[in-house]
Enzyme design. Structure first.
Site, PDB file in Angstrom:
ATOM      1  N   LYS A  42       9.361 -11.618  -0.393  1.00  0.00           N
ATOM      2  CA  LYS A  42      10.516 -10.861  -1.474  1.00  0.00           C
ATOM      3  C   LYS A  42      10.471  -9.956  -0.634  1.00  0.00           C
ATOM      4  CE  LYS A  42      10.085  -7.118  -5.026  1.00  0.00           C
ATOM      5  NZ  LYS A  42      10.114  -7.272  -6.589  1.00  0.00           N
ATOM      6  N   HIS A 100       2.665  -6.638  -1.587  1.00  0.00           N
ATOM      7  CA  HIS A 100       3.361  -5.284  -1.479  1.00  0.00           C
ATOM      8  C   HIS A 100       3.526  -4.560  -0.818  1.00  0.00           C
ATOM      9  CE1 HIS A 100       1.534  -5.790  -5.991  1.00  0.00           C
ATOM     10  NE2 HIS A 100       2.844  -6.726  -5.970  1.00  0.00           N
ATOM     11  N   ARG A 122       4.046 -16.036  -6.505  1.00  0.00           N
ATOM     12  CA  ARG A 122       5.884 -14.955  -7.624  1.00  0.00           C
ATOM     13  C   ARG A 122       6.244 -16.821  -7.025  1.00  0.00           C
ATOM     14  NH1 ARG A 122       6.223 -11.602  -3.270  1.00  0.00           N
ATOM     15  NH2 ARG A 122       6.225  -9.574  -3.990  1.00  0.00           N
ATOM     16  N   ARG A 147       0.043 -14.621 -11.833  1.00  0.00           N
ATOM     17  CA  ARG A 147       0.041 -13.715 -10.025  1.00  0.00           C
ATOM     18  C   ARG A 147      -0.965 -12.326 -10.488  1.00  0.00           C
ATOM     19  NH1 ARG A 147       2.360 -11.951  -5.176  1.00  0.00           N
ATOM     20  NH2 ARG A 147       3.402 -10.022  -5.148  1.00  0.00           N
ATOM     21  N   TYR A 175      -3.345  -2.076 -10.677  1.00  0.00           N
ATOM     22  CA  TYR A 175      -4.354  -3.065 -11.590  1.00  0.00           C
ATOM     23  C   TYR A 175      -5.569  -2.663 -11.094  1.00  0.00           C
ATOM     24  CZ  TYR A 175      -1.136  -6.663  -9.516  1.00  0.00           C
ATOM     25  OH  TYR A 175       0.871  -7.410 -10.489  1.00  0.00           O
ATOM     26  N   HIS A 211       4.592 -15.014 -13.527  1.00  0.00           N
ATOM     27  CA  HIS A 211       4.042 -13.603 -12.861  1.00  0.00           C
ATOM     28  C   HIS A 211       2.481 -13.646 -13.485  1.00  0.00           C
ATOM     29  CE1 HIS A 211       5.768 -11.616  -9.496  1.00  0.00           C
ATOM     30  NE2 HIS A 211       5.559  -9.841 -10.388  1.00  0.00           N
TER      31      HIS A 211
END
Length: 397
Positions: free
Chosen positions: A258, A348, A233, A325, A357, A322
């Site tokens: 995150k 995640h 990120r 990414r 994805y 992003h």
């Protein structure tokens, strides 16, 4: 003398002031520092709202550097001779007084106590300031769901908030109601709009290589290569320290990503020569990417040089940091990496987040034959191939 041309155009349904100039680092850096300037990825230009006061302030700002300003196409705005500098506008927080100012401060402390990130505290706090100003000193007993609904409708309509911002707004009000025990607000009845299931933009591997090849600056190229090769990120990139790079183990440590989660990602073999060259040339002291004063690099700078590199590489897609990414995750899945490993590399918390994805990875989709090809095959002789059948010519009938 450098010439900057101002003209009008329509963007997002509104009239705007378009800013054109022969590209140079000096002009670009000066213009992007103007407080109200915006960048349009669609039109590939800087722009301002079509506003008389903003136009005059921007004109004065450009003249500080002796730029020649051509504003002949802005016939609807007043002339420069009538320019009067206006007083700076107060921020929303400065408009709060008395008990409401204290409520706002208590609310911020409450969010910090819940261990929300500084960014979340700032965003939620901004929404609650707007809410308190909307209430106009109403007593807590008079605040109920219809009041909240009117506020949300007005704010979303006036500001044109995205669904993501709308959801954050509702979350901020829920926290507010819980903190101050406002009985008139039924938290469970405050509905947030459903998330948009939009598929992310993804670059091909060829486009990624072209992007890096058209990034001449060594620091800029390393930044883009790190984002793509490790799926970072932008906040993780600018917080990355020299000590987080383990060349011997080919790993990068991401600290407090995150959700306040640490993780390790792969350091690509192909990035090592670029990394060594960068370290010897720039000699960063603490952060991997540092500004001129040795401080943390800004996210805005990364977005700006990425935009310029995309333009040079002829990439027409709307690309952000992003996007690299997203491309990293998609290419991993296309290369056969399992979903669980991709989830861990991306950091995640939920597998559902990673599963998006699988919708854009094309490896399996390429094995599916189009029904048009099947139909053409029905009319082929054994020695012919579908690509040799022309569908662009005229048919005999």
């Amino acid at each position: 003398m450098i010439k900057v041309r101002l003209s009008s155009f329509v963007h997002r349904g509104r009239r705007q002031i378009k800013v054109d100039f022969p590209y140079s680092e000096e002009v670009n850096d000066h213009i992007k520092k103007f407080p109200k300037i915006r960048w349009s990825r669609t039109h590939q230009c800087f722009y301002l709202p079509y506003n008389q006061v903003l136009f005059l302030e921007f004109y004065a700002y450009l003249r500080e550097r002796n730029f020649f300003v051509d504003y002949q196409q802005l016939n609807g705005l007043k002339t420069i001779s009538k320019y009067k500098k206006r007083e700076p506008r107060k921020s929303l927080i400065e408009l709060l007084e008395g008990r409401y100012l204290e409520i706002y401060k208590e609310y911020k402390v409450y969010l910090q106590g819940l261990r929300h990130s500084p960014n979340t505290v700032a965003v939620y706090g901004h929404f609650i300031v707007a809410f308190l100003l909307f209430l106009k000193e109403k007593r807590p007993a008079a605040i109920d769901n219809p009041v909240v609904q009117r506020f949300v409708e007005q704010l979303v309509s006036d500001k044109g908030y995205s669904i993501s911002s709308h959801r954050q707004l509702i979350s901020a009000i829920k926290h507010f109601a819980e903190r101050f025990n406002i009985s008139g607000i039924e938290v469970t009845s405050l509905k947030r709009p459903s998330k948009q299931n939009r598929l992310p933009v993804v670059l091909s591997q060829q486009e990624v290589i072209s992007l890096l090849r058209h990034t001449a600056n060594l620091k800029h190229r390393l930044a883009l290569a790190l984002i793509y090769s490790a799926g970072l990120r932008i906040s993780e990139l600018i917080h990355l320290r020299k000590a987080d790079i383990d060349i011997d183990r080919r790993q990068v440590r991401i600290e407090r990503g995150k959700g306040r989660k640490d993780r390790y990602v792969i350091l690509a073999e192909s990035i090592l020569p670029l990394l060594q060259n960068y370290l010897q040339t720039y000699r960063p002291r603490h952060f991997m990417l540092e500004g001129n004063a040795g401080d943390m690099y800004s996210a805005g700078s990364v977005r700006n040089f990425l935009r310029r590199s995309c333009f040079k590489a002829g990439i027409k897609k709307q690309v952000t940091p992003h996007t690299l990414r997203h491309s990293y995750a998609t290419h991993l899945i296309e290369n056969g990496v399992g979903l669980r490993h991709v989830q861990e590399l991306l950091g995640h918390a939920k597998p559902e987040t990673t599963m998006i994805y699988t919708h854009i990875a094309k490896k399996d989709l390429l094995q599916i034959r189009s029904p048009l090809d099947e139909a053409v095959l029905q009319f082929l002789e054994p020695d012919k191939h579908p690509t040799k059948i022309s569908l662009s010519g005229r048919f005999k009938g």
